[in-house]
Design an enzyme around this catalytic site. Structure first.
Site, PDB file in Angstrom:
ATOM      1  N   GLU A  81     -14.752 -17.740   4.623  1.00 12.32           N
ATOM      2  CA  GLU A  81     -13.591 -18.188   3.857  1.00 12.32           C
ATOM      3  C   GLU A  81     -13.000 -19.431   4.524  1.00 12.32           C
ATOM      4  O   GLU A  81     -12.702 -19.417   5.722  1.00 12.32           O
ATOM      5  CB  GLU A  81     -12.507 -17.111   3.808  1.00 12.32           C
ATOM      6  CG  GLU A  81     -12.829 -15.905   2.962  1.00 12.32           C
ATOM      7  CD  GLU A  81     -11.632 -14.971   2.828  1.00 12.32           C
ATOM      8  OE1 GLU A  81     -11.533 -14.296   1.791  1.00 12.32           O
ATOM      9  OE2 GLU A  81     -10.798 -14.901   3.754  1.00 12.32           O
ATOM     10  N   CYS A  82     -12.831 -20.486   3.752  1.00 15.49           N
ATOM     11  CA  CYS A  82     -12.195 -21.729   4.199  1.00 15.49           C
ATOM     12  C   CYS A  82     -12.833 -22.226   5.507  1.00 15.49           C
ATOM     13  O   CYS A  82     -13.948 -22.713   5.499  1.00 15.49           O
ATOM     14  CB  CYS A  82     -10.689 -21.535   4.331  1.00 15.49           C
ATOM     15  SG  CYS A  82      -9.761 -23.104   4.305  1.00 15.49           S
ATOM     16  N   GLY A  83     -12.137 -22.082   6.652  1.00 12.54           N
ATOM     17  CA  GLY A  83     -12.729 -22.532   7.906  1.00 12.54           C
ATOM     18  C   GLY A  83     -14.048 -21.853   8.201  1.00 12.54           C
ATOM     19  O   GLY A  83     -14.982 -22.468   8.733  1.00 12.54           O
TER      20      GLY A  83
ATOM     21  N   THR B  10     -16.369 -19.470   0.335  1.00 10.84           N
ATOM     22  CA  THR B  10     -15.351 -19.980  -0.574  1.00 10.84           C
ATOM     23  C   THR B  10     -14.289 -20.720   0.237  1.00 10.84           C
ATOM     24  O   THR B  10     -14.087 -20.440   1.423  1.00 10.84           O
ATOM     25  CB  THR B  10     -14.635 -18.842  -1.333  1.00 10.84           C
ATOM     26  OG1 THR B  10     -13.899 -18.029  -0.393  1.00 10.84           O
ATOM     27  CG2 THR B  10     -15.626 -17.969  -2.083  1.00 10.84           C
TER      28      THR B  10
END
Length: 436
Positions: free
Chosen positions: A327-329, A427
């Site tokens: 997720e993200c990072g 994501t």
């Protein structure tokens, strides 16, 4: 029975978090059991709440969660004496289009729980106008009740007297006024406050905030203004399926942005979580059946991540036979390369083709509704996932098969679709809940 209160303000940066932490610690020091919540998608503040109260805090969100989920999460305050919900942004600030049961505004939670709102007002650069702002907030929405006001950063006794008189003239109680006090300022960075676990002196800072607030605010009057509240039995819990039975979770200063209610829901469903630190060059638990890399600050540690060969090779070996999600990072680290703020490109794990740059900064912020075009750990193809995206990284390349069709809160399709390749998925949004 507990006393329920919402802490809010006209805008961000006014002092909501500091006042919440100070009240929580002051009441805890007096022998009361205090439970905190965070209204909205901020995943940093709950750790500060836990540091102040000694009890885990979770997010409640009217855009992403239904009433049953919110009731279930809030019911953890059943054994508390005081329950505080800290708001985000301004009291009525949310998105334009309604989500599951609201716009994400703090006012939604206040009305849903029927708790009065304690406003933090910063009257810097104004005097009587502060009363007009407070009165406007009080009268803006019929279902939202105002308990009173705490003034923050008052310039002088004369300044305080002017603002107090104006507020009393419009019938708004003033519980206290805080002069400027640099010793209780919480350090910040580009995604918000520096995380609680990164601040060795956080306990002392909260104690000083509690002492300072107790000196200037009538804590007994604030407590009397709160609503007498007893949680109703929740008809449903958090609609989350664990991504696996045994989950290897990356957890350190670079991978720390994960919603507490998600981890609790995974455990409640019977999943086991084993943590590992990529920054310490650790690899995932070989006995796990899925690996999850949450967001955080990999852009601040990109060189170290690139140099940690055991982590990178271990993650690649894990992904040969089992799912890995970021997720993200975490998504950025699953990619091919990450360019840091100095323009230096660092090789990442290469499980996905994503290339990102923190040198070319562009803020991405907002709720996300994603319809999966393929399965990801814990969720089937076609599932509708609600989450929130907040980062400053720019996509240089996103060549893999999209994971989802992703919309913002207005319904517009966005380019951050997520990716999938082999056993790896990722994501840019942080998952909050799945639509029922």
């Amino acid at each position: 029975m507990a006393a329920g209160l919402v802490i809010s303000a006209p805008a961000s940066g006014v002092g909501k978090t500091t006042l919440t932490l100070a009240l929580a610690r002051a009441w805890r020091n007096s022998g009361l059991r205090v439970q905190c919540f965070k209204s909205g998608p901020d995943y940093i503040d709950p750790a500060f709440h836990a540091a102040a109260t000694g009890r885990a805090s979770v997010n409640v969100d009217s855009w992403a969660m239904d009433r049953g989920t919110i009731s279930h999460l809030v019911s953890r305050g059943i054994d508390a004496d005081v329950v505080l919900a800290e708001g985000s942004m301004g009291l009525f600030d949310g998105v334009a289009a309604r989500g599951v049961c609201g716009t994400g505004a703090t006012a939604d939670i206040a009305e849903m729980l029927d708790w009065p709102v304690l406003l933090v007002i910063d009257p810097s650069g104004q005097a009587q106008t502060a009363a007009a702002i407070a009165a406007g907030l009080r009268d803006y929405r019929a279902g939202v009740r105002l308990a009173g006001v705490v003034l923050n950063r008052v310039a002088s006794p004369r300044h305080e007297a002017l603002v107090r008189r104006a507020l009393l003239d419009v019938g708004i109680a003033v519980f206290g006024a805080l002069p400027r006090h640099a010793e209780i300022s919480l350090p910040k960075r580009h995604l918000g406050l520096v995380q609680a676990e990164e601040q060795a002196e956080i306990g002392k800072l909260i104690d000083e905030a509690a002492r300072f607030v107790a000196e200037h605010v009538d804590l007994d009057a604030v407590l009397r203004s709160a609503a007498t509240w007893s949680p109703q039995p929740a008809v449903s819990g958090v609609n989350v399926t664990p991504p696996g039975q045994r989950i290897a979770l990356a957890r350190d200063a670079a991978f720390s942005f994960v919603y507490p209610h998600m981890l609790e829901a995974w455990r409640a469903a019977g999943a086991e979580i084993s943590t590992f630190s990529p920054l310490a060059d650790e690899d995932p638990d070989p006995g796990a059946d899925v690996c999850w890399l949450p967001g955080g600050y990999p852009e601040l540690h990109a060189g170290k991540i690139a140099a940690n060969a055991r982590f990178r090779s271990g993650l690649r070996a894990f992904a040969e036979t089992r799912p890995v999600h970021g997720e993200c990072g975490g998504y950025m680290v699953l990619g091919t390369a990450l360019t840091d703020a100095d323009g230096i490109s660092h090789e990442m794990t290469g499980l996905l083709g994503l290339e990102t740059s923190f040198a070319k900064r562009r803020m991405h912020l907002g709720y996300r509704l994603a319809e999966l075009t393929a399965p990801m750990p814990g969720h089937r193809a076609g599932a509708r996932l609600r989450g929130h995206e907040f980062h400053y990284s720019t996509i240089l390349a996103q060549p893999d098969t999209p994971l989802a069709v992703v919309h913002d809160a207005t319904g517009a399709v966005i380019a951050e679709t997520g990716s999938r390749r082999g056993q790896a998925t990722g994501t840019f949004f942080h998952l909050i809940a799945e639509d029922r």
